[in-house]
Each structure stands twice: as C-alpha cells, then as structure tokens.
Design a protein around this motif. Structure first.
Motif, PDB file in Angstrom:
ATOM      1  N   ASP A 150      47.465 -13.417-136.520  1.00 37.49           N
ATOM      2  CA  ASP A 150      46.931 -13.112-137.852  1.00 37.49           C
ATOM      3  C   ASP A 150      46.539 -14.403-138.580  1.00 37.49           C
ATOM      4  O   ASP A 150      46.898 -15.501-138.178  1.00 37.49           O
ATOM      5  CB  ASP A 150      48.008 -12.358-138.645  1.00 37.49           C
ATOM      6  CG  ASP A 150      47.433 -11.470-139.742  1.00 37.49           C
ATOM      7  OD1 ASP A 150      46.233 -11.581-140.066  1.00 37.49           O
ATOM      8  OD2 ASP A 150      48.213 -10.669-140.299  1.00 37.49           O
ATOM      9  N   TRP A 151      45.826 -14.226-139.683  1.00 37.31           N
ATOM     10  CA  TRP A 151      45.273 -15.319-140.474  1.00 37.31           C
ATOM     11  C   TRP A 151      45.816 -15.277-141.898  1.00 37.31           C
ATOM     12  O   TRP A 151      46.207 -14.227-142.394  1.00 37.31           O
ATOM     13  CB  TRP A 151      43.747 -15.182-140.519  1.00 37.31           C
ATOM     14  CG  TRP A 151      43.302 -13.846-141.060  1.00 37.31           C
ATOM     15  CD1 TRP A 151      43.192 -13.471-142.381  1.00 37.31           C
ATOM     16  CD2 TRP A 151      42.946 -12.684-140.302  1.00 37.31           C
ATOM     17  NE1 TRP A 151      42.771 -12.171-142.497  1.00 37.31           N
ATOM     18  CE2 TRP A 151      42.619 -11.649-141.231  1.00 37.31           C
ATOM     19  CE3 TRP A 151      42.867 -12.407-138.938  1.00 37.31           C
ATOM     20  CZ2 TRP A 151      42.224 -10.378-140.835  1.00 37.31           C
ATOM     21  CZ3 TRP A 151      42.471 -11.134-138.549  1.00 37.31           C
ATOM     22  CH2 TRP A 151      42.150 -10.139-139.480  1.00 37.31           C
TER      23      TRP A 151
ATOM     24  N   ASN B  46      45.353 -22.844-143.134  1.00 37.35           N
ATOM     25  CA  ASN B  46      45.394 -21.517-142.523  1.00 37.35           C
ATOM     26  C   ASN B  46      46.808 -21.342-141.977  1.00 37.35           C
ATOM     27  O   ASN B  46      47.178 -21.968-140.984  1.00 37.35           O
ATOM     28  CB  ASN B  46      44.361 -21.392-141.400  1.00 37.35           C
ATOM     29  CG  ASN B  46      44.257 -19.972-140.851  1.00 37.35           C
ATOM     30  OD1 ASN B  46      45.007 -19.083-141.256  1.00 37.35           O
ATOM     31  ND2 ASN B  46      43.336 -19.757-139.929  1.00 37.35           N
TER      32      ASN B  46
ATOM     33  N   VAL C 149      48.553 -19.630-139.931  1.00 38.16           N
ATOM     34  CA  VAL C 149      48.402 -18.710-138.803  1.00 38.16           C
ATOM     35  C   VAL C 149      49.772 -18.117-138.452  1.00 38.16           C
ATOM     36  O   VAL C 149      50.793 -18.806-138.492  1.00 38.16           O
ATOM     37  CB  VAL C 149      47.797 -19.438-137.589  1.00 38.16           C
ATOM     38  CG1 VAL C 149      47.565 -18.457-136.439  1.00 38.16           C
ATOM     39  CG2 VAL C 149      46.492 -20.135-137.979  1.00 38.16           C
TER      40      VAL C 149
ATOM     41  N   LEU D 208      38.234 -15.939-146.674  1.00 38.54           N
ATOM     42  CA  LEU D 208      38.396 -16.078-145.227  1.00 38.54           C
ATOM     43  C   LEU D 208      37.561 -15.013-144.531  1.00 38.54           C
ATOM     44  O   LEU D 208      37.582 -13.842-144.920  1.00 38.54           O
ATOM     45  CB  LEU D 208      39.869 -15.952-144.822  1.00 38.54           C
ATOM     46  CG  LEU D 208      40.171 -16.158-143.325  1.00 38.54           C
ATOM     47  CD1 LEU D 208      41.515 -16.863-143.143  1.00 38.54           C
ATOM     48  CD2 LEU D 208      40.176 -14.829-142.561  1.00 38.54           C
TER      49      LEU D 208
ATOM     50  N   VAL E 184      36.337 -13.428-140.573  1.00 43.03           N
ATOM     51  CA  VAL E 184      36.549 -13.341-139.131  1.00 43.03           C
ATOM     52  C   VAL E 184      35.257 -12.823-138.517  1.00 43.03           C
ATOM     53  O   VAL E 184      34.779 -11.739-138.877  1.00 43.03           O
ATOM     54  CB  VAL E 184      37.731 -12.419-138.772  1.00 43.03           C
ATOM     55  CG1 VAL E 184      37.861 -12.289-137.256  1.00 43.03           C
ATOM     56  CG2 VAL E 184      39.036 -12.950-139.363  1.00 43.03           C
TER      57      VAL E 184
ATOM     58  N   VAL F 253      37.257 -17.836-136.919  1.00 45.52           N
ATOM     59  CA  VAL F 253      37.839 -17.732-138.254  1.00 45.52           C
ATOM     60  C   VAL F 253      37.266 -18.853-139.120  1.00 45.52           C
ATOM     61  O   VAL F 253      37.303 -20.023-138.726  1.00 45.52           O
ATOM     62  CB  VAL F 253      39.382 -17.852-138.205  1.00 45.52           C
ATOM     63  CG1 VAL F 253      39.977 -17.705-139.606  1.00 45.52           C
ATOM     64  CG2 VAL F 253      39.961 -16.820-137.254  1.00 45.52           C
TER      65      VAL F 253
END
Length: 279
Positions: free
Chosen positions: A121-122, A153, A155, A200, A202, A262
């Motif tokens: 996930d971000w 980020n 992550v 953000l 994707v 991303v």
C-alpha cells in the motif's frame, strides 16, 4: 531554501535549488546535509549569492535530501478524514511507531515486491526533519528544532501490519519502504505548513487528495509531544500521517502489484515517482 543531494548512491553532492529552478552545487560550502550540518543550514548561506555557485552537471539521480537518519518515527491515524476512512476513532494522543532506518531511500527508488507480500500500500506524508536536538520542548519552541520538511511515501505491507500480530513496525520497515525527497525545504519557505495540498496517483489515477490542514496533531504538537518521551536528534525523520485514499481504505481494497507506478507530491515540497519491481 530548497536543499537536495544529487548523484550516485553513496556519493551524492550537496545542492540547492535556486529561485529559477537551477540546481546549484554548494558542496564547497556544505559537504553534506546531515546531522552535523542541519542546525543552521540557512545561516551558512547568509550574504551569499546562490547564482555564483556552479550549476550541478553530474549524475542526474536525485538522492535522499539528507544523509541516513538514525531514527525514523511515524504518527498513525493523524488525519481526521483518514481515521474516518479506516473506521477508527480519532485518537486522543498521537499514535507513534517506528520504521526501520534501512527503509530509507531516495524519492524515485523502486518499490520492491517480495514473494511473501500480498497487500502493498501507499501513503503520501509530510516529513519533518529535526535540525536541533529536542528534549522536553514546548509547542512554542518546537519549530526552533525543525530543519525543514520533505515528502515521504510511508509504504506499507498491510497483511504484515494488521494480520501478523504485534506492532505495526513489521509492516512498515521493508527495504525501500520510505522514499524521501526530493527536497528538504526550510520552514521560512512556507506561510503556513499546516495548509499544504497533498496528492498521490497510481498508474495515473488519483488515489489521494488531501491537505495538511486536516492533521489532528500539527507539526508543533508532534515535535513537542514526542520530545516529552524521547530525545529527538539531529537528522531524525518524522512521518506525520496520511490523508484518505490509501489502498486499504478502498472498497474493495486495492493494492500495488509489480509494474505499477506511484507518483506523489506536496505543495512546495516537490514530487516523487516509484515503480513497483519484483525482488
């Protein structure tokens, strides 16, 4: 001022982004941006004309904006709209956890997807970089201990974080789970750091749109609060939480896969780009 480090990993050159967007090599004045030089970065350049420094002409890679921090701290559920997305109550006090310092990497480094991952996930986040040791400081003093701000980020591997027991750290600390940069921007560059837009994407699709105005605990509160429990040291990085739109909060949940791109950024702090690669 906007500070950045350019060049091959482990041999970066200290640079400044001038008012015209030109990257200037300032290594003749500051050898590197790190724990021993962060306390008075702007003061070093008082009276100097950035235009007299040579343009950087080396390897175009953008490295981390500071050298390796000793500690990386994080604040969980620090946006009211993200707490609502997660179905969790707004915390009464900051939720604190760590990321391993080995997760620290440049803003455009790859995100690694290991065989035992399932829910990558971000999280776009405002990063605080400590410039002067903070221990038992009040909110009114807190900004005196901040060298600047950056994009992070945060992550996360959600299965490791939420389904493997114990604390969150195991889901936050894998290699390259903390892309940081591109710049370290000093506080005097902002009229209000608590009013910055965040985003953000994707694969070109907008996932997160937010603002630091939605932070439950602001920068001053975070630094002061943390310093009552521990000594914050020069170069420490604090990740301050994320707005809504993380993969875990989608209905149904959506997670990163190999080949995904991303991209993320914060107003005044620049942008990052990572590609998910098989490890």
């Amino acid at each position: 001022m906007k500070f950045l480090r350019m060049g091959k990993e482990g041999a970066e050159t200290s640079c400044v982004l001038d008012a015209d967007g030109v990257v200037r090599d300032v290594s003749s004045v500051v050898a590197d941006f790190g724990p021993t030089t962060l306390a008075d970065l702007t003061g070093v350049f008082d009276g100097l004309d950035l235009g007299e420094f040579p343009e950087y002409a080396g390897d175009p890679r953008i490295g981390t904006p500071i050298s390796q921090p000793k500690n990386i701290y994080c604040v969980g559920l620090n946006y009211s709209d993200h707490a609502a997305e997660s179905g969790l109550a707004v915390p009464d006090e900051p939720i604190l956890f760590n990321k391993s310092s080995s997760s620290f990497c440049g803003p455009n480094a790859p995100l690694f997807y290991a065989a035992h991952m399932t829910k990558l996930d971000w999280e776009v986040e405002l990063g605080i970089v400590i410039g002067k040791t903070a221990f038992g400081v009040g909110p009114d003093e807190a900004m005196d201990h901040v060298a600047g701000f950056t994009v992070v980020n945060d992550v996360s591997e959600r299965a490791w974080q939420a389904e493997r027991g114990g604390q969150w750290m195991k889901g936050k600390s894998f290699l390259n789970f903390c892309p940081t940069g591109p710049w370290l921007v000093t506080p005097d560059d902002f009229a209000d750091v608590q009013n910055l837009g965040m985003w953000l994407d994707v694969n070109g699709e907008r996932m997160q749109t937010g603002t630091t105005a939605k932070m439950i605990f602001d920068v001053k509160t975070i630094v002061s609060y943390m310093s009552s429990f521990m000594m914050l040291e020069e170069g420490d990085l604090i990740c301050t939480g994320t707005p809504p739109g993380v993969g875990m909060g989608k209905k149904p949940p959506r997670y990163l896969k190999i080949g995904d791109t991303v991209e993320l950024g914060i107003d005044g702090l620049g942008a990052q780009k990572q590609v998910v690669e098989e490890l």
